[in-house]
Design an enzyme around this catalytic site. Structure first.
Site, short mmCIF file in Angstrom:
data_model
loop_
_atom_site.label_atom_id
_atom_site.label_comp_id
_atom_site.label_asym_id
_atom_site.label_seq_id
_atom_site.Cartn_x
_atom_site.Cartn_y
_atom_site.Cartn_z
N ARG A 8 11.60 -5.87 5.77
CA ARG A 8 11.58 -4.42 5.51
C ARG A 8 12.62 -3.67 6.36
O ARG A 8 12.74 -3.91 7.55
CB ARG A 8 10.18 -3.90 5.81
CG ARG A 8 10.04 -2.39 5.67
CD ARG A 8 8.63 -1.97 5.45
NE ARG A 8 7.73 -2.31 6.54
CZ ARG A 8 6.42 -2.07 6.50
NH1 ARG A 8 5.88 -1.53 5.43
NH2 ARG A 8 5.65 -2.40 7.52
N LYS B 181 0.83 -1.22 0.00
CA LYS B 181 0.00 0.00 0.00
C LYS B 181 0.86 1.27 0.00
O LYS B 181 0.60 2.19 -0.76
CB LYS B 181 -0.89 0.07 1.25
CG LYS B 181 -1.97 -0.97 1.34
CD LYS B 181 -2.92 -0.65 2.48
CE LYS B 181 -2.27 -0.68 3.86
NZ LYS B 181 -1.86 -2.00 4.32
N ARG C 216 -0.87 -8.26 13.65
CA ARG C 216 -1.40 -7.27 12.71
C ARG C 216 -2.19 -7.96 11.59
O ARG C 216 -3.23 -7.47 11.17
CB ARG C 216 -0.25 -6.45 12.12
CG ARG C 216 0.30 -5.44 13.13
CD ARG C 216 1.73 -5.04 12.81
NE ARG C 216 1.85 -4.30 11.58
CZ ARG C 216 2.97 -4.27 10.84
NH1 ARG C 216 4.03 -4.96 11.20
NH2 ARG C 216 3.00 -3.57 9.74
N ARG D 15 11.21 -1.51 11.68
CA ARG D 15 10.10 -0.95 12.48
C ARG D 15 9.82 -1.82 13.69
O ARG D 15 9.91 -3.05 13.61
CB ARG D 15 8.84 -0.87 11.60
CG ARG D 15 8.75 0.42 10.82
CD ARG D 15 7.64 0.39 9.81
NE ARG D 15 6.36 -0.09 10.33
CZ ARG D 15 5.22 0.03 9.69
NH1 ARG D 15 5.18 0.62 8.51
NH2 ARG D 15 4.11 -0.44 10.21
N ARG E 56 -9.55 1.45 8.63
CA ARG E 56 -9.20 0.08 8.98
C ARG E 56 -10.32 -0.60 9.76
O ARG E 56 -10.21 -1.79 10.06
CB ARG E 56 -7.97 0.08 9.87
CG ARG E 56 -6.63 -0.08 9.13
CD ARG E 56 -5.55 0.08 10.16
NE ARG E 56 -4.32 -0.61 9.91
CZ ARG E 56 -3.23 -0.02 9.41
NH1 ARG E 56 -3.26 1.21 9.00
NH2 ARG E 56 -2.11 -0.70 9.30
P1 AMP Z 1 0.89 1.10 9.08
O1 AMP Z 1 2.13 1.92 8.92
O2 AMP Z 1 -0.23 1.55 8.19
O3 AMP Z 1 1.15 -0.39 8.99
O4 AMP Z 1 0.38 1.36 10.58
C1 AMP Z 1 1.19 1.05 11.68
C2 AMP Z 1 0.37 1.00 12.97
O5 AMP Z 1 -0.25 2.28 13.21
C3 AMP Z 1 -0.79 0.01 12.98
O6 AMP Z 1 -0.37 -1.31 13.30
C4 AMP Z 1 -1.67 0.63 14.07
O7 AMP Z 1 -1.13 0.40 15.35
C5 AMP Z 1 -1.54 2.11 13.76
N1 AMP Z 1 -2.55 2.56 12.76
C6 AMP Z 1 -2.31 3.10 11.53
N2 AMP Z 1 -3.45 3.41 10.90
C7 AMP Z 1 -4.44 3.07 11.73
C8 AMP Z 1 -5.87 3.12 11.65
N3 AMP Z 1 -6.50 3.58 10.55
N4 AMP Z 1 -6.58 2.68 12.72
C9 AMP Z 1 -5.98 2.21 13.84
N5 AMP Z 1 -4.65 2.12 13.98
C10 AMP Z 1 -3.88 2.54 12.95
#
Ligand code: AMP
Length: 215
Positions: free
Chosen positions: A128, A15, A172, A161, A90
């Site tokens: 990553r 994404k 996740r 990360r 999400r």
């Molecule tokens: P990402 O970088 O999109 O994988 O997001 C990393 C982390 O940020 C996720 O595992 C959640 O802990 C938090 N996060 C990001 N976007 C959301 C969202 N829309 N709703 C809830 N938590 C989020």
């Protein structure tokens, strides 16, 4: 009419990479809620500490916090012609919030759902590595840096990360299936969903996505 392009798909589907490429192609801002939250987590405020813990455990940050972040980000002038949403919504309540924000801004929602097999997702996530200075993304299996642990572009150290460890990855992906996958049906029912195969190089996936906007 301006478009809000939502990129959906499990973690590791690509994404972020596609959002960046689409943002460049269409001249729209890329809004990655994970990045916004990671930045908040740097702070030592109670909210920052809370977000850091939730993220490191691979859990979802609450819908209330996300609503605040997204409403204020969408109201900024650079979203007037639309934007690329990466990592939001999400959950169903987040999708409902987006409906009302999009309606009040006069934006149409188009959803691109990127799918990839689970083994690919796990390799993409566990491999990553990100540059601590410029944010460039590498992968030890698919796109290694020339020198291990160091960014090709600026020579700065690469980091993994906190939520790209095995336990958090499993958490996740399970949360994705439970909370986020229902959104695929939600958007399909209203005819706004376009599913794309996430296999292959970023350029190949990007061609599949741009073909949707050309048809
Ligand atoms: P990402 O970088 O999109 O994988 O997001 C990393 C982390 O940020 C996720 O595992 C959640 O802990 C938090 N996060 C990001 N976007 C959301 C969202 N829309 N709703 C809830 N938590 C989020």
């Amino acid at each position: 009419m301006a478009d809000i392009i939502v990129l959906m798909g499990p973690q590791g589907a690509g994404k972020g990479t596609q959002a960046q490429m689409l943002a460049e192609r269409f001249g729209l801002p890329q809004i990655a809620t994970g990045d916004i939250l990671r930045e908040m987590a740097q702070g030592s405020t109670p909210l920052g500490l809370h977000v850091r813990e939730v993220q490191a455990a691979g859990q979802l940050v609450s819908d209330e916090i996300l609503a605040e972040i997204v409403k204020s980000r969408l109201s900024r002038g650079d979203c007037e012609r639309g934007c690329i949403l990466d990592g939001f919504p999400r959950t169903l309540p987040q999708a409902w919030l987006l409906e009302s924000s999009a309606e009040s801004l006069g934006h149409r929602i188009t959803v691109i759902n990127i799918e990839a097999p689970r083994e690919t997702l796990i390799k993409r996530l566990s491999g990553r590595r990100t540059c601590s200075a410029c944010g460039a993304i590498y992968n030890i299996y698919f796109k290694p840096s020339k020198k291990e642990g160091v960014c090709d572009l600026d020579g700065q150290p690469l980091f993994t990360r906190s939520d790209d460890n095995e336990e958090a990855i499993a958490q996740r992906l399970a949360l994705y299936d439970e909370k986020t996958r229902p959104l695929v049906d939600y958007y399909a029912q209203s005819g706004r969903l376009h599913s794309v195969d996430g296999a292959g190089t970023p350029e190949e996936v990007f061609r599949r996505i741009t073909a949707i906007f050309e048809s």
